[in-house]
Scaffold this active site. Sequence first.
Site, mmCIF file in Angstrom:
data_model
loop_
_atom_site.group_PDB
_atom_site.id
_atom_site.type_symbol
_atom_site.label_atom_id
_atom_site.label_comp_id
_atom_site.label_asym_id
_atom_site.label_seq_id
_atom_site.Cartn_x
_atom_site.Cartn_y
_atom_site.Cartn_z
ATOM 1 N N ASP A 39 65.023 26.832 43.078
ATOM 2 C CA ASP A 39 65.332 28.003 42.256
ATOM 3 C C ASP A 39 64.063 28.676 41.757
ATOM 4 O O ASP A 39 63.865 28.877 40.556
ATOM 5 C CB ASP A 39 66.258 27.596 41.109
ATOM 6 C CG ASP A 39 67.566 27.018 41.623
ATOM 7 O OD1 ASP A 39 67.966 27.374 42.743
ATOM 8 O OD2 ASP A 39 68.178 26.197 40.926
ATOM 9 N N THR A 62 68.971 26.986 48.543
ATOM 10 C CA THR A 62 68.356 28.235 48.094
ATOM 11 C C THR A 62 69.351 29.108 47.334
ATOM 12 O O THR A 62 70.574 29.023 47.543
ATOM 13 C CB THR A 62 67.842 29.047 49.302
ATOM 14 O OG1 THR A 62 68.911 29.188 50.256
ATOM 15 C CG2 THR A 62 66.655 28.371 49.960
ATOM 16 N N ARG A 94 75.289 30.634 47.948
ATOM 17 C CA ARG A 94 75.695 32.009 47.666
ATOM 18 C C ARG A 94 76.970 32.089 46.824
ATOM 19 O O ARG A 94 77.242 33.103 46.211
ATOM 20 C CB ARG A 94 75.877 32.746 49.005
ATOM 21 C CG ARG A 94 76.401 34.152 48.938
ATOM 22 C CD ARG A 94 75.479 35.072 48.166
ATOM 23 N NE ARG A 94 76.003 36.431 48.111
ATOM 24 C CZ ARG A 94 77.008 36.813 47.351
ATOM 25 N NH1 ARG A 94 77.623 35.949 46.559
ATOM 26 N NH2 ARG A 94 77.414 38.069 47.351
ATOM 27 N N LYS A 95 77.744 31.024 46.829
ATOM 28 C CA LYS A 95 79.024 31.002 46.092
ATOM 29 C C LYS A 95 79.821 32.285 46.308
ATOM 30 O O LYS A 95 80.166 32.999 45.356
ATOM 31 C CB LYS A 95 78.806 30.768 44.592
ATOM 32 C CG LYS A 95 78.174 29.433 44.272
ATOM 33 C CD LYS A 95 78.158 29.154 42.786
ATOM 34 C CE LYS A 95 77.419 27.900 42.429
ATOM 35 N NZ LYS A 95 75.934 28.013 42.588
ATOM 36 N N ALA A 97 82.783 34.770 46.675
ATOM 37 C CA ALA A 97 83.981 34.743 45.812
ATOM 38 C C ALA A 97 84.789 36.029 45.957
ATOM 39 O O ALA A 97 85.263 36.603 44.982
ATOM 40 C CB ALA A 97 83.574 34.545 44.355
ATOM 41 N N ILE A 99 87.211 38.812 48.907
ATOM 42 C CA ILE A 99 88.148 38.814 50.042
ATOM 43 C C ILE A 99 87.364 38.555 51.322
ATOM 44 O O ILE A 99 86.139 38.744 51.374
ATOM 45 C CB ILE A 99 88.923 40.160 50.155
ATOM 46 C CG1 ILE A 99 87.955 41.334 50.393
ATOM 47 C CG2 ILE A 99 89.780 40.375 48.906
ATOM 48 C CD1 ILE A 99 88.651 42.612 50.819
ATOM 49 N N ASN A 101 86.967 40.053 54.188
ATOM 50 C CA ASN A 101 86.171 41.121 54.799
ATOM 51 C C ASN A 101 84.847 41.326 54.061
ATOM 52 O O ASN A 101 83.794 41.497 54.690
ATOM 53 C CB ASN A 101 86.972 42.422 54.835
ATOM 54 C CG ASN A 101 86.250 43.507 55.599
ATOM 55 O OD1 ASN A 101 85.994 43.362 56.801
ATOM 56 N ND2 ASN A 101 85.864 44.569 54.910
ATOM 57 N N THR A 102 84.889 41.298 52.753
ATOM 58 C CA THR A 102 83.665 41.489 51.959
ATOM 59 C C THR A 102 82.728 40.295 52.136
ATOM 60 O O THR A 102 81.512 40.458 52.288
ATOM 61 C CB THR A 102 84.019 41.695 50.472
ATOM 62 O OG1 THR A 102 84.870 42.841 50.375
ATOM 63 C CG2 THR A 102 82.781 41.901 49.623
ATOM 64 N N ARG A 223 65.525 21.657 38.598
ATOM 65 C CA ARG A 223 64.390 21.606 37.692
ATOM 66 C C ARG A 223 63.727 20.234 37.606
ATOM 67 O O ARG A 223 62.527 20.156 37.360
ATOM 68 C CB ARG A 223 64.818 22.132 36.304
ATOM 69 C CG ARG A 223 64.856 23.656 36.288
ATOM 70 C CD ARG A 223 65.663 24.202 35.132
ATOM 71 N NE ARG A 223 67.100 24.035 35.343
ATOM 72 C CZ ARG A 223 68.029 24.535 34.540
ATOM 73 N NH1 ARG A 223 67.667 25.214 33.463
ATOM 74 N NH2 ARG A 223 69.311 24.364 34.812
HETATM 75 P P1 5BU Z 1 69.074 22.300 37.908
HETATM 76 O O1 5BU Z 1 67.774 22.930 37.681
HETATM 77 O O2 5BU Z 1 68.990 20.884 38.501
HETATM 78 O O3 5BU Z 1 69.977 22.369 36.714
HETATM 79 O O4 5BU Z 1 69.746 23.224 39.057
HETATM 80 C C1 5BU Z 1 71.048 23.019 39.542
HETATM 81 C C2 5BU Z 1 71.343 23.923 40.721
HETATM 82 O O5 5BU Z 1 72.668 23.649 41.184
HETATM 83 C C3 5BU Z 1 71.301 25.399 40.418
HETATM 84 O O6 5BU Z 1 70.798 26.068 41.559
HETATM 85 C C4 5BU Z 1 72.751 25.789 40.188
HETATM 86 O O7 5BU Z 1 73.025 27.111 40.621
HETATM 87 C C5 5BU Z 1 73.489 24.808 41.060
HETATM 88 N N1 5BU Z 1 74.813 24.423 40.535
HETATM 89 C C6 5BU Z 1 74.970 23.733 39.365
HETATM 90 O O8 5BU Z 1 74.010 23.428 38.673
HETATM 91 N N2 5BU Z 1 76.226 23.375 38.944
HETATM 92 C C7 5BU Z 1 77.349 23.696 39.625
HETATM 93 O O9 5BU Z 1 78.457 23.323 39.229
HETATM 94 C C8 5BU Z 1 77.179 24.425 40.831
HETATM 95 C C9 5BU Z 1 75.913 24.755 41.250
HETATM 96 BR BR1 5BU Z 1 78.703 24.868 41.768
#
Ligand code: 5BU
Length: 252
Positions: A39, A62, A94-95, A97, A99, A101-102, A223
């Site tokens: 991130d 990513t 990317r999650k 969310a 329809i 087509n989009t 992190r």
């Molecule tokens: P962290 O820095 O370890 O807190 O990052 C967690 C990553 O996992 C971050 O990219 C979130 O977008 C992703 N994530 C999450 O933390 N919890 C969730 O339930 C989902 C994704 Br779905």
Amino acid sequence: EEETRVSYEQKLNNTQHSVSRKLLETALSKKSNLIASADVTTTQELLALAEKVGPHIIALKTHIDIISDFEYEKTIIPLKEIAARHQFLLMEDRKFADIGNTQELQFTSGVFKITDWADFVTSQVIGGFESLDCFKNVGVVAIVGMSSKGALTTASYREEALKVALSHPNVIGGVSQNKIPEDLLLFTPGVNLADSGDGKGQQYNTPEHVFKTLHTDFIIVGRGIYKSDDPEASAITYKTEGWNAYINSLIK
Ligand code: 5BU
């Protein structure tokens, strides 16, 4: 939990999906169940992190839309080279969310052209079964439950989300903070050895907890690795902790 979990070898025997197979084979050969979440917000940080943690991870996750200087040639081409050299997969979180087509347009078009490089993607299942049809060439990890405080992914939502995930041939697994059926791969973010939260709703567990109580397959660490003074050393720590926790969860 006293029951034993399904091993990576057993899961490998039970799946035909090429992305599931690659993930499981990579886990077994690297003795790692670690996915690093990158991130970071510049191409340079992304590539430097990938290079450092690459040998220790099975996938790099990513959020490609947070890279401020994204250019396909400068960002994706070198990232793919690093992934091939260090043998890890690319997971775009990317999650989706919307329809079908989009989602198909978001997956194939724009500047990111996710379809051209991601090995697998995350998607909400809120758009229903057919919304996932467009992800034919990749694996889909369905968002079943979220780690943040107050998330609306209640038990009844998760149950309905799992019905979609289990029935759709493009889905290889789910993201959840709860156990899911073992014929799906379970990906668990919200893993950190030092912190219990981030003051923005995130809630953390240890690798030990998620393997023992959730029978997770893969831990996702952001992190805990990229904010560390020594991301490579931290990746090795999470890899070792995750692998030991997996081995322990195989024993009754
Ligand atoms: P962290 O820095 O370890 O807190 O990052 C967690 C990553 O996992 C971050 O990219 C979130 O977008 C992703 N994530 C999450 O933390 N919890 C969730 O339930 C989902 C994704 Br779905």
